[in-house]
Design an enzyme around this catalytic site. Structure first.
Site, PDB file in Angstrom:
ATOM      1  N   LEU A   1       1.234   3.106  18.276  1.00 43.63           N
ATOM      2  CA  LEU A   1       1.164   3.385  16.843  1.00 43.63           C
ATOM      3  C   LEU A   1       1.974   4.619  16.467  1.00 43.63           C
ATOM      4  O   LEU A   1       2.488   4.719  15.364  1.00 43.63           O
ATOM      5  CB  LEU A   1      -0.291   3.639  16.420  1.00 43.63           C
ATOM      6  CG  LEU A   1      -1.247   2.463  16.478  1.00 43.63           C
ATOM      7  CD1 LEU A   1      -2.672   2.931  16.248  1.00 43.63           C
ATOM      8  CD2 LEU A   1      -0.866   1.422  15.441  1.00 43.63           C
ATOM      9  N   GLY A   2       2.036   5.543  17.375  1.00 47.08           N
ATOM     10  CA  GLY A   2       2.750   6.763  17.020  1.00 47.08           C
ATOM     11  C   GLY A   2       2.615   7.807  18.099  1.00 47.08           C
ATOM     12  O   GLY A   2       2.046   7.577  19.168  1.00 47.08           O
TER      13      GLY A   2
ATOM     14  N   ASP B   1      -9.300  14.167  14.271  1.00 45.66           N
ATOM     15  CA  ASP B   1      -8.938  15.324  15.102  1.00 45.66           C
ATOM     16  C   ASP B   1      -9.740  16.579  14.791  1.00 45.66           C
ATOM     17  O   ASP B   1      -9.322  17.682  15.156  1.00 45.66           O
ATOM     18  CB  ASP B   1      -7.443  15.650  14.990  1.00 45.66           C
ATOM     19  CG  ASP B   1      -6.609  14.648  15.753  1.00 45.66           C
ATOM     20  OD1 ASP B   1      -7.206  13.784  16.424  1.00 45.66           O
ATOM     21  OD2 ASP B   1      -5.382  14.729  15.678  1.00 45.66           O
TER      22      ASP B   1
ATOM     23  N   GLY C   1       1.562  11.773  18.420  1.00 43.40           N
ATOM     24  CA  GLY C   1       0.949  12.883  17.692  1.00 43.40           C
ATOM     25  C   GLY C   1       1.040  14.182  18.452  1.00 43.40           C
ATOM     26  O   GLY C   1       1.777  14.307  19.435  1.00 43.40           O
ATOM     27  N   ASN C   2       0.260  15.154  17.988  1.00 41.00           N
ATOM     28  CA  ASN C   2       0.228  16.478  18.601  1.00 41.00           C
ATOM     29  C   ASN C   2      -0.165  16.428  20.064  1.00 41.00           C
ATOM     30  O   ASN C   2       0.266  17.234  20.869  1.00 41.00           O
ATOM     31  CB  ASN C   2      -0.828  17.326  17.891  1.00 41.00           C
ATOM     32  CG  ASN C   2      -0.238  18.024  16.689  1.00 41.00           C
ATOM     33  OD1 ASN C   2       0.959  18.272  16.662  1.00 41.00           O
ATOM     34  ND2 ASN C   2      -1.068  18.325  15.719  1.00 41.00           N
TER      35      ASN C   2
ATOM     36  N   ARG D   1      -1.408  14.549   7.650  1.00 40.11           N
ATOM     37  CA  ARG D   1      -1.150  13.813   8.902  1.00 40.11           C
ATOM     38  C   ARG D   1      -2.443  13.589   9.682  1.00 40.11           C
ATOM     39  O   ARG D   1      -2.498  12.730  10.559  1.00 40.11           O
ATOM     40  CB  ARG D   1      -0.119  14.563   9.764  1.00 40.11           C
ATOM     41  CG  ARG D   1      -0.573  15.917  10.207  1.00 40.11           C
ATOM     42  CD  ARG D   1       0.450  16.715  10.999  1.00 40.11           C
ATOM     43  NE  ARG D   1      -0.032  18.096  11.099  1.00 40.11           N
ATOM     44  CZ  ARG D   1       0.173  19.040  10.199  1.00 40.11           C
ATOM     45  NH1 ARG D   1       0.904  18.791   9.138  1.00 40.11           N
ATOM     46  NH2 ARG D   1      -0.338  20.255  10.342  1.00 40.11           N
ATOM     47  N   ASN D   2      -3.465  14.372   9.411  1.00 37.41           N
ATOM     48  CA  ASN D   2      -4.734  14.237  10.117  1.00 37.41           C
ATOM     49  C   ASN D   2      -5.834  13.586   9.275  1.00 37.41           C
ATOM     50  O   ASN D   2      -7.018  13.760   9.526  1.00 37.41           O
ATOM     51  CB  ASN D   2      -5.209  15.599  10.630  1.00 37.41           C
ATOM     52  CG  ASN D   2      -4.440  15.988  11.881  1.00 37.41           C
ATOM     53  OD1 ASN D   2      -3.998  15.117  12.629  1.00 37.41           O
ATOM     54  ND2 ASN D   2      -4.255  17.276  12.090  1.00 37.41           N
TER      55      ASN D   2
ATOM     56  N   GLU E   1       0.472  10.132  22.957  1.00 39.31           N
ATOM     57  CA  GLU E   1       0.718   8.871  22.250  1.00 39.31           C
ATOM     58  C   GLU E   1      -0.573   8.314  21.664  1.00 39.31           C
ATOM     59  O   GLU E   1      -1.662   8.569  22.165  1.00 39.31           O
ATOM     60  CB  GLU E   1       1.294   7.849  23.231  1.00 39.31           C
ATOM     61  CG  GLU E   1       2.686   8.217  23.690  1.00 39.31           C
ATOM     62  CD  GLU E   1       3.197   7.287  24.761  1.00 39.31           C
ATOM     63  OE1 GLU E   1       2.414   6.453  25.285  1.00 39.31           O
ATOM     64  OE2 GLU E   1       4.391   7.387  25.078  1.00 39.31           O
TER      65      GLU E   1
ATOM     66  N   ASP F   1      -6.838  22.200  11.563  1.00 40.01           N
ATOM     67  CA  ASP F   1      -5.554  21.528  11.375  1.00 40.01           C
ATOM     68  C   ASP F   1      -5.684  20.450  10.304  1.00 40.01           C
ATOM     69  O   ASP F   1      -5.254  19.316  10.490  1.00 40.01           O
ATOM     70  CB  ASP F   1      -5.075  20.929  12.704  1.00 40.01           C
ATOM     71  CG  ASP F   1      -3.605  20.539  12.651  1.00 40.01           C
ATOM     72  OD1 ASP F   1      -2.936  20.861  11.650  1.00 40.01           O
ATOM     73  OD2 ASP F   1      -3.138  19.888  13.605  1.00 40.01           O
TER      74      ASP F   1
END
Ligand code: AMP
Length: 521
Positions: free
Chosen positions: A258-259, A390, A261-262, A376-377, A265, A372
């Site tokens: 899917l992507g 997260d 991230g920080n 995006r989160n 994967e 955070d």
């Protein structure tokens, strides 16, 4: 929709007083149907508060042997749980566990566990298709306004403001105004009854609903059809994984990336080829598994309809897997920039803001700092449902990614000055980040402080600079002022998430219709 507390656990048949069905008065303060008991001294504000917060669970003996009815279909996931269809009847044998009740299925005679929030006590108001015990006014509006629902689709929900009161939400249509939702107050009578208009009183909620289903009696439309209920959330993948959330990684099939991230994967996958999940694979060395497990144990306790559910972890070997609820529309940031979020109207953006504030209010109440918070989160599911993800993870990161002075992944543009300079993270630094998230939201995913670099942002913000009101996007002055309050230099002057949630929940809505004029003809 998630049920984080045992609101329905003591429900009783409609129209019966507690004494009539043999429940001792010792427990008469705990039931959600306290709202229907005639004696106002027994109920009132405290009872309403209890409905919202979890209360001590009565022991097994008080609630066993009740008959419950299934509100939804459920397919067994493991050997210990029982499948059922909507409308099936089951006898409760043991309800001492938080999420899984032991029942005897009265048709199949199968004995086993069921998710408690898929059923309601037979003949209780909670078992009615039109009764929604855990939706806000905004959510009610969203659920009713889907295209398939005809005019007159309705639901009844506990009032957010009136103790023992309810609200009736009805989908309506008017020339020039199109589809919209009207909300009517259902007020309690001292004798246990209810009314919308003073000239029409009813002894029970079902009697009221039945009357308005036959005749509009001054409502915008006759009550035509109960609103379809969304499936409740589950906080475990199955009963055997409850409280045992270190899972065998062979049970997880990673299907599609899917992507990135920080932390590593993110994959779309399935648990036992059956249940959709999102799997975060943590980059080796990102965190110690001991620290992570401690943190994950805390995160697993955080249940709220606007926080992404953590189902399980695979931490015995690298890479660590974090198995989470799958949210079909991905991150809010991508959704706003390239997904259907591009077409969202202003009120949809307000709805997203209200949901994020609601999830953060929950963290605020539990004193967990996100650190955070950013578009995006936040993840988006069906029908613009938003959940924060997260939360808690930033605390256990071991490498430099979250160290203010090193690494370029530190979210400088989202972080409050006192957190950047003195590492003073608090719920108030989360409020600052929420203000930045609002700007991302109302500009459809624009990078904050466009054209400025991180260092310049710190310097300017320290000198008092704040992002200006966007010129090419609609943003009312009131919302912009709220952002500025979130960016107050003094953390203690920033609003609470409780306030922010209330602000967005009640944004731009006329007050509920307090009573109906009697029909004129
Ligand atoms: P993250 O590591 O949280 O930054 O995630 C990276 C990307 O993976 C996000 O931008 C999302 O598009 C996607 N993603 C993360 N978690 C989920 C989830 N629970 N459900 C669906 N997509 C997700």
């Amino acid at each position: 929709m998630g049920k984080c507390c045992s609101k329905r656990q003591d429900a009783q048949p409609i129209g019966y007083k507690k004494t009539e069905i043999g429940i001792s008065s010792k427990y008469s303060n705990g039931g959600s149907l306290d709202r229907y008991t005639p004696n106002p001294n027994q109920v009132g504000a405290q009872a309403r508060v209890d409905i919202i917060r979890p209360r001590p669970t009565p022991s097994h003996s008080q609630r066993a042997n009740r008959i419950v009815v299934a509100l939804y279909k459920y397919a067994a996931r493991q050997s210990t749980d029982v499948s059922f269809e909507k409308g099936d009847r089951m006898e409760v044998l043991d309800d001492t566990e938080r999420d899984w009740w032991k029942v005897l299925h009265l048709t199949t005679q199968q004995e086993g566990l069921i998710p408690w929030n898929f059923v309601a006590v037979e003949r209780s108001v909670e078992s009615e298709d039109w009764f929604f015990d855990d939706v806000s006014r905004k959510e009610a509006g969203k659920l009713l306004l889907v295209d398939e629902n005809p005019r007159g689709t309705f639901l009844v929900r506990p009032s957010e403001h009136t103790p023992r009161g309810y609200s009736l939400s009805v989908k309506d249509w008017e020339e020039g105004r199109g589809h919209h939702v009207k909300h009517y107050k259902i007020k309690p009578l001292d004798n246990g009854g209810f009314y919308i208009a003073t000239n029409q009183t009813f002894s029970t909620l079902p009697a009221l609903v039945m009357a308005y289903s036959k005749n509009a009696l001054g409502l915008c439309h006759v009550l035509a059809k109960p609103c379809p209920k969304p499936q409740p959330e589950m906080w475990d993948l199955g009963p055997e994984l409850r409280d045992k959330w270190e899972m065998n990684r062979n049970q997880i099939q990673l299907i599609r990336k899917l992507g990135h991230g920080n932390f590593g994967e993110v994959w779309y996958g399935k648990w036992k080829n059956q249940i959709e999940v999102a799997v975060k694979t943590l980059k080796p060395g990102t965190m110690s598994s001991k620290a992570f497990l401690q943190e994950a144990a805390i995160m697993k306790q955080f249940r709220h309809r606007h926080l992404v559910a953590l189902y399980a972890v695979c931490s015995k070997e690298e890479p660590i897997y974090i198995v989470q609820e799958y949210m079909c529309n991905g991150s809010l940031l991508d959704f706003l920039r390239t997904g259907d979020g591009k077409y969202m109207h202003f009120e949809d953006l307000i709805y997203i803001a209200a949901q994020v504030a609601s999830g953060m209010e929950h963290l605020e109440g539990k004193q967990l700092i996100h650190r955070d918070l950013a578009a995006r989160n936040v993840l988006i599911g069906e029908k613009n449902k938003a959940k924060i993800c997260d939360f808690g993870l930033a605390r256990v990161i071991e490498n430099d990614e979250y160290c203010p002075k090193q690494g370029n992944k530190f979210p400088l543009k989202w972080t409050a000055p006192e957190a950047i300079v003195y590492a003073r993270f608090s719920i108030k630094s989360d409020v600052w980040s929420f203000g930045i998230l609002l700007m991302e939201l109302f500009t459809y995913g624009q990078v904050p402080y466009p054209g400025m670099h991180g260092r310049e942002v710190i310097e300017q913000v320290e000198k008092g600079y704040r992002m200006p009101k966007p010129v090419n996007h609609y943003l009312p002055d009131g919302v912009y002022r709220l952002m500025l309050q979130c960016w107050d230099g003094s953390p203690e002057k920033r609003p609470t998430f409780e306030y922010l949630n209330h602000y967005f929940e009640s944004f731009n809505v006329t007050s509920e219709i307090p009573y109906l004029e009697p029909p004129t003809d």
